[in-house]
Design a protein around this motif. Structure first.
Motif, PDB file in Angstrom:
ATOM      1  N   HIS A  58      21.670  16.864  75.131  1.00  0.00           N
ATOM      2  CA  HIS A  58      21.381  17.511  74.115  1.00  0.00           C
ATOM      3  C   HIS A  58      21.203  18.556  74.448  1.00  0.00           C
ATOM      4  O   HIS A  58      20.591  19.820  73.860  1.00  0.00           O
ATOM      5  CB  HIS A  58      19.470  16.735  73.759  1.00  0.00           C
ATOM      6  CG  HIS A  58      19.360  15.597  73.610  1.00  0.00           C
ATOM      7  ND1 HIS A  58      20.493  14.789  72.946  1.00  0.00           N
ATOM      8  CD2 HIS A  58      18.369  14.596  74.602  1.00  0.00           C
ATOM      9  CE1 HIS A  58      20.084  13.371  73.446  1.00  0.00           C
ATOM     10  NE2 HIS A  58      19.067  13.703  74.014  1.00  0.00           N
ATOM     11  N   TYR A  59      21.358  19.187  75.932  1.00  0.00           N
ATOM     12  CA  TYR A  59      22.249  20.545  75.962  1.00  0.00           C
ATOM     13  C   TYR A  59      23.235  21.295  75.160  1.00  0.00           C
ATOM     14  O   TYR A  59      24.255  20.598  74.947  1.00  0.00           O
ATOM     15  CB  TYR A  59      22.260  21.288  76.941  1.00  0.00           C
ATOM     16  CG  TYR A  59      21.221  21.380  77.990  1.00  0.00           C
ATOM     17  CD1 TYR A  59      19.762  20.744  77.944  1.00  0.00           C
ATOM     18  CD2 TYR A  59      20.787  22.432  79.010  1.00  0.00           C
ATOM     19  CE1 TYR A  59      18.713  21.154  78.708  1.00  0.00           C
ATOM     20  CE2 TYR A  59      19.786  22.667  80.251  1.00  0.00           C
ATOM     21  CZ  TYR A  59      18.514  21.398  80.030  1.00  0.00           C
ATOM     22  OH  TYR A  59      17.521  22.355  80.881  1.00  0.00           O
ATOM     23  N   THR A  60      23.258  21.967  74.516  1.00  0.00           N
ATOM     24  CA  THR A  60      24.673  22.773  73.778  1.00  0.00           C
ATOM     25  C   THR A  60      25.401  23.990  74.682  1.00  0.00           C
ATOM     26  O   THR A  60      24.198  24.608  75.458  1.00  0.00           O
ATOM     27  CB  THR A  60      24.235  23.684  72.626  1.00  0.00           C
ATOM     28  OG1 THR A  60      24.220  22.765  71.723  1.00  0.00           O
ATOM     29  CG2 THR A  60      25.417  24.580  72.017  1.00  0.00           C
ATOM     30  N   ASP A  81      21.962  26.192  74.033  1.00  0.00           N
ATOM     31  CA  ASP A  81      20.424  26.066  73.793  1.00  0.00           C
ATOM     32  C   ASP A  81      20.605  24.566  74.724  1.00  0.00           C
ATOM     33  O   ASP A  81      20.639  23.416  74.172  1.00  0.00           O
ATOM     34  CB  ASP A  81      20.917  25.622  72.328  1.00  0.00           C
ATOM     35  CG  ASP A  81      19.973  25.660  71.349  1.00  0.00           C
ATOM     36  OD1 ASP A  81      18.588  25.650  72.064  1.00  0.00           O
ATOM     37  OD2 ASP A  81      20.176  25.370  70.602  1.00  0.00           O
ATOM     38  N   ARG A  83      17.094  23.849  73.773  1.00  0.00           N
ATOM     39  CA  ARG A  83      16.586  22.837  72.908  1.00  0.00           C
ATOM     40  C   ARG A  83      14.789  21.956  74.092  1.00  0.00           C
ATOM     41  O   ARG A  83      14.641  21.254  73.824  1.00  0.00           O
ATOM     42  CB  ARG A  83      17.047  21.493  72.018  1.00  0.00           C
ATOM     43  CG  ARG A  83      17.877  22.534  71.389  1.00  0.00           C
ATOM     44  CD  ARG A  83      18.994  20.910  71.054  1.00  0.00           C
ATOM     45  NE  ARG A  83      19.934  20.800  70.165  1.00  0.00           N
ATOM     46  CZ  ARG A  83      20.961  21.296  70.397  1.00  0.00           C
ATOM     47  NH1 ARG A  83      21.182  21.108  71.559  1.00  0.00           N
ATOM     48  NH2 ARG A  83      22.006  21.504  69.389  1.00  0.00           N
ATOM     49  N   TRP A  85      11.820  22.455  73.039  1.00  0.00           N
ATOM     50  CA  TRP A  85      11.380  21.984  72.264  1.00  0.00           C
ATOM     51  C   TRP A  85      11.018  20.944  72.028  1.00  0.00           C
ATOM     52  O   TRP A  85       9.626  19.986  71.561  1.00  0.00           O
ATOM     53  CB  TRP A  85      11.155  22.826  70.589  1.00  0.00           C
ATOM     54  CG  TRP A  85      12.540  22.232  70.495  1.00  0.00           C
ATOM     55  CD1 TRP A  85      13.566  23.526  70.527  1.00  0.00           C
ATOM     56  CD2 TRP A  85      13.195  21.402  69.499  1.00  0.00           C
ATOM     57  NE1 TRP A  85      14.585  23.485  69.635  1.00  0.00           N
ATOM     58  CE2 TRP A  85      14.335  21.753  69.382  1.00  0.00           C
ATOM     59  CE3 TRP A  85      12.339  20.348  69.299  1.00  0.00           C
ATOM     60  CZ2 TRP A  85      15.627  21.438  68.951  1.00  0.00           C
ATOM     61  CZ3 TRP A  85      13.913  19.103  68.601  1.00  0.00           C
ATOM     62  CH2 TRP A  85      15.318  19.882  68.588  1.00  0.00           C
ATOM     63  N   MET A  86      12.341  19.805  72.666  1.00  0.00           N
ATOM     64  CA  MET A  86      12.226  18.997  72.532  1.00  0.00           C
ATOM     65  C   MET A  86      11.342  17.859  73.722  1.00  0.00           C
ATOM     66  O   MET A  86      11.188  16.699  73.517  1.00  0.00           O
ATOM     67  CB  MET A  86      13.904  18.265  72.367  1.00  0.00           C
ATOM     68  CG  MET A  86      13.552  16.627  72.126  1.00  0.00           C
ATOM     69  SD  MET A  86      15.613  16.796  72.514  1.00  0.00           S
ATOM     70  CE  MET A  86      16.302  17.280  71.410  1.00  0.00           C
ATOM     71  N   LYS A  92      10.655  12.838  69.444  1.00  0.00           N
ATOM     72  CA  LYS A  92      11.830  13.699  69.250  1.00  0.00           C
ATOM     73  C   LYS A  92      13.358  12.606  70.276  1.00  0.00           C
ATOM     74  O   LYS A  92      14.352  13.345  70.113  1.00  0.00           O
ATOM     75  CB  LYS A  92      11.700  15.198  69.199  1.00  0.00           C
ATOM     76  CG  LYS A  92      11.292  15.395  67.853  1.00  0.00           C
ATOM     77  CD  LYS A  92      10.671  16.822  68.781  1.00  0.00           C
ATOM     78  CE  LYS A  92       9.655  17.419  66.972  1.00  0.00           C
ATOM     79  NZ  LYS A  92       9.249  19.152  66.983  1.00  0.00           N
ATOM     80  N   ARG A 127      25.243  18.754  65.413  1.00  0.00           N
ATOM     81  CA  ARG A 127      24.316  19.375  65.999  1.00  0.00           C
ATOM     82  C   ARG A 127      23.143  19.560  64.612  1.00  0.00           C
ATOM     83  O   ARG A 127      21.509  20.232  65.265  1.00  0.00           O
ATOM     84  CB  ARG A 127      25.569  20.919  66.071  1.00  0.00           C
ATOM     85  CG  ARG A 127      24.382  22.667  66.264  1.00  0.00           C
ATOM     86  CD  ARG A 127      25.368  23.166  66.350  1.00  0.00           C
ATOM     87  NE  ARG A 127      26.618  23.156  65.526  1.00  0.00           N
ATOM     88  CZ  ARG A 127      27.477  24.062  65.898  1.00  0.00           C
ATOM     89  NH1 ARG A 127      27.651  24.616  67.585  1.00  0.00           N
ATOM     90  NH2 ARG A 127      28.507  23.872  64.835  1.00  0.00           N
ATOM     91  N   LEU A 130      20.054  17.568  65.600  1.00  0.00           N
ATOM     92  CA  LEU A 130      19.219  17.282  67.011  1.00  0.00           C
ATOM     93  C   LEU A 130      18.734  18.859  66.314  1.00  0.00           C
ATOM     94  O   LEU A 130      17.218  19.003  66.053  1.00  0.00           O
ATOM     95  CB  LEU A 130      20.134  18.196  68.309  1.00  0.00           C
ATOM     96  CG  LEU A 130      20.817  17.023  68.342  1.00  0.00           C
ATOM     97  CD1 LEU A 130      21.896  17.407  69.393  1.00  0.00           C
ATOM     98  CD2 LEU A 130      19.625  15.775  69.044  1.00  0.00           C
ATOM     99  N   ASP A 131      18.925  19.565  65.221  1.00  0.00           N
ATOM    100  CA  ASP A 131      18.178  21.287  64.932  1.00  0.00           C
ATOM    101  C   ASP A 131      17.167  20.897  64.515  1.00  0.00           C
ATOM    102  O   ASP A 131      15.859  21.496  64.147  1.00  0.00           O
ATOM    103  CB  ASP A 131      19.027  22.072  64.505  1.00  0.00           C
ATOM    104  CG  ASP A 131      19.926  22.523  66.066  1.00  0.00           C
ATOM    105  OD1 ASP A 131      19.380  22.766  67.115  1.00  0.00           O
ATOM    106  OD2 ASP A 131      21.037  23.186  65.566  1.00  0.00           O
ATOM    107  N   GLN A 134      13.598  19.956  65.464  1.00  0.00           N
ATOM    108  CA  GLN A 134      12.664  21.104  65.943  1.00  0.00           C
ATOM    109  C   GLN A 134      11.190  21.863  64.833  1.00  0.00           C
ATOM    110  O   GLN A 134       9.947  21.266  65.493  1.00  0.00           O
ATOM    111  CB  GLN A 134      13.103  22.674  66.297  1.00  0.00           C
ATOM    112  CG  GLN A 134      12.597  23.603  66.472  1.00  0.00           C
ATOM    113  CD  GLN A 134      13.024  24.371  67.096  1.00  0.00           C
ATOM    114  OE1 GLN A 134      14.269  24.970  66.979  1.00  0.00           O
ATOM    115  NE2 GLN A 134      13.052  25.703  67.406  1.00  0.00           N
TER     116      GLN A 134
END
Length: 221
Positions: A58-60, A81, A83, A85-86, A92, A127, A130-131, A134
């Motif tokens: 899940h990294y960009t 990114d 993420r 917060w995940m 999530k 994308r 996923l966003d 958050q």
């Protein structure tokens, strides 16, 4: 750019999954605007690897790799990114994993870069999804997790080009039938149709999930 006989490509993408390849190396399923790319990260498991902290699910990332057959050799990776917060939120992470499993099945393998098309649509949709996780507390209200999953599946069907349209449901004997083919018909209740039409705001969400999952699976057979 090139190195020897192998050209070098550079692209941004999202890590869908990471697999062990050897004691020290990893295979990375990488979703890009041009489609899926499989990358071999040599030495990624070594303690001082430059890939540590740069590639994970899940990294960009921005990837620089040598183009080589069906599996490309990763030269550099930069996390754009993480993420963060995940991490630690199983709801999530579970939805992100579920979305990644569908992206792996629906996205074509990468070809020449394109301004738009099926691969670009799936990348952009993945994308955005996923966003969208958050700011949401999926633990409440009750049922929000299931509704979020239903809305994802309905939107995914739309991106893939086979969203269930209302006029395709035929009422028969108090139920509704949706014809996938002359040999395959899905039969659902009015409550299930209500959940499909409302995005889970009302009706039988569990039934709607079963219907949309069956629809997606049928189109992938």
């Amino acid at each position: 750019m090139s190195s020897g006989k192998n050209p070098i490509a550079k692209t941004e993408g999202i890590v869908l999954d990471v697999h062990g390849f050897s004691r020290t190396s990893l295979l990375v399923d990488f979703l890009t605007p041009s489609g899926l790319v499989v990358l071999l990260a040599k030495g990624a498991m070594r303690p001082k690897s430059a890939f540590l902290g740069q590639i994970d699910r899940h990294y960009t990332c921005e990837a620089l790799y040598y183009v080589s057959g069906s599996v490309h050799i990763l030269r550099e990776a930069t996390a754009l990114d993480l993420r963060e917060w995940m991490r630690g939120d199983w709801r999530k992470t579970s939805l992100a994993d579920y979305a990644a499993s569908w992206a792996l099945r629906l996205a074509p393998y990468a070809g020449p870069p394109a301004a738009n098309g099926p691969a670009t649509d799936i990348f952009s949709f993945h994308r955005r999804f996923l966003d969208s996780l958050q700011p949401v507390d999926l633990s409440r209200p009750p049922g929000l997790f299931q509704r979020k999953r239903l809305n994802y599946e309905l939107s995914l069907a739309g991106v893939a080009g086979f969203a269930p349209e209302r006029e395709n449901f035929i009422e028969k004997g108090g139920y509704f039938e949706f014809c996938l083919s002359t040999e395959r018909v899905l039969r659902i209740s009015p409550e299930t149709l209500g959940a499909i039409e409302s995005g889970g705001a009302e009706g039988d969400v569990s039934g709607a999930l079963r219907f949309v999952s069956a629809l997606l699976e049928w189109h992938l057979e």
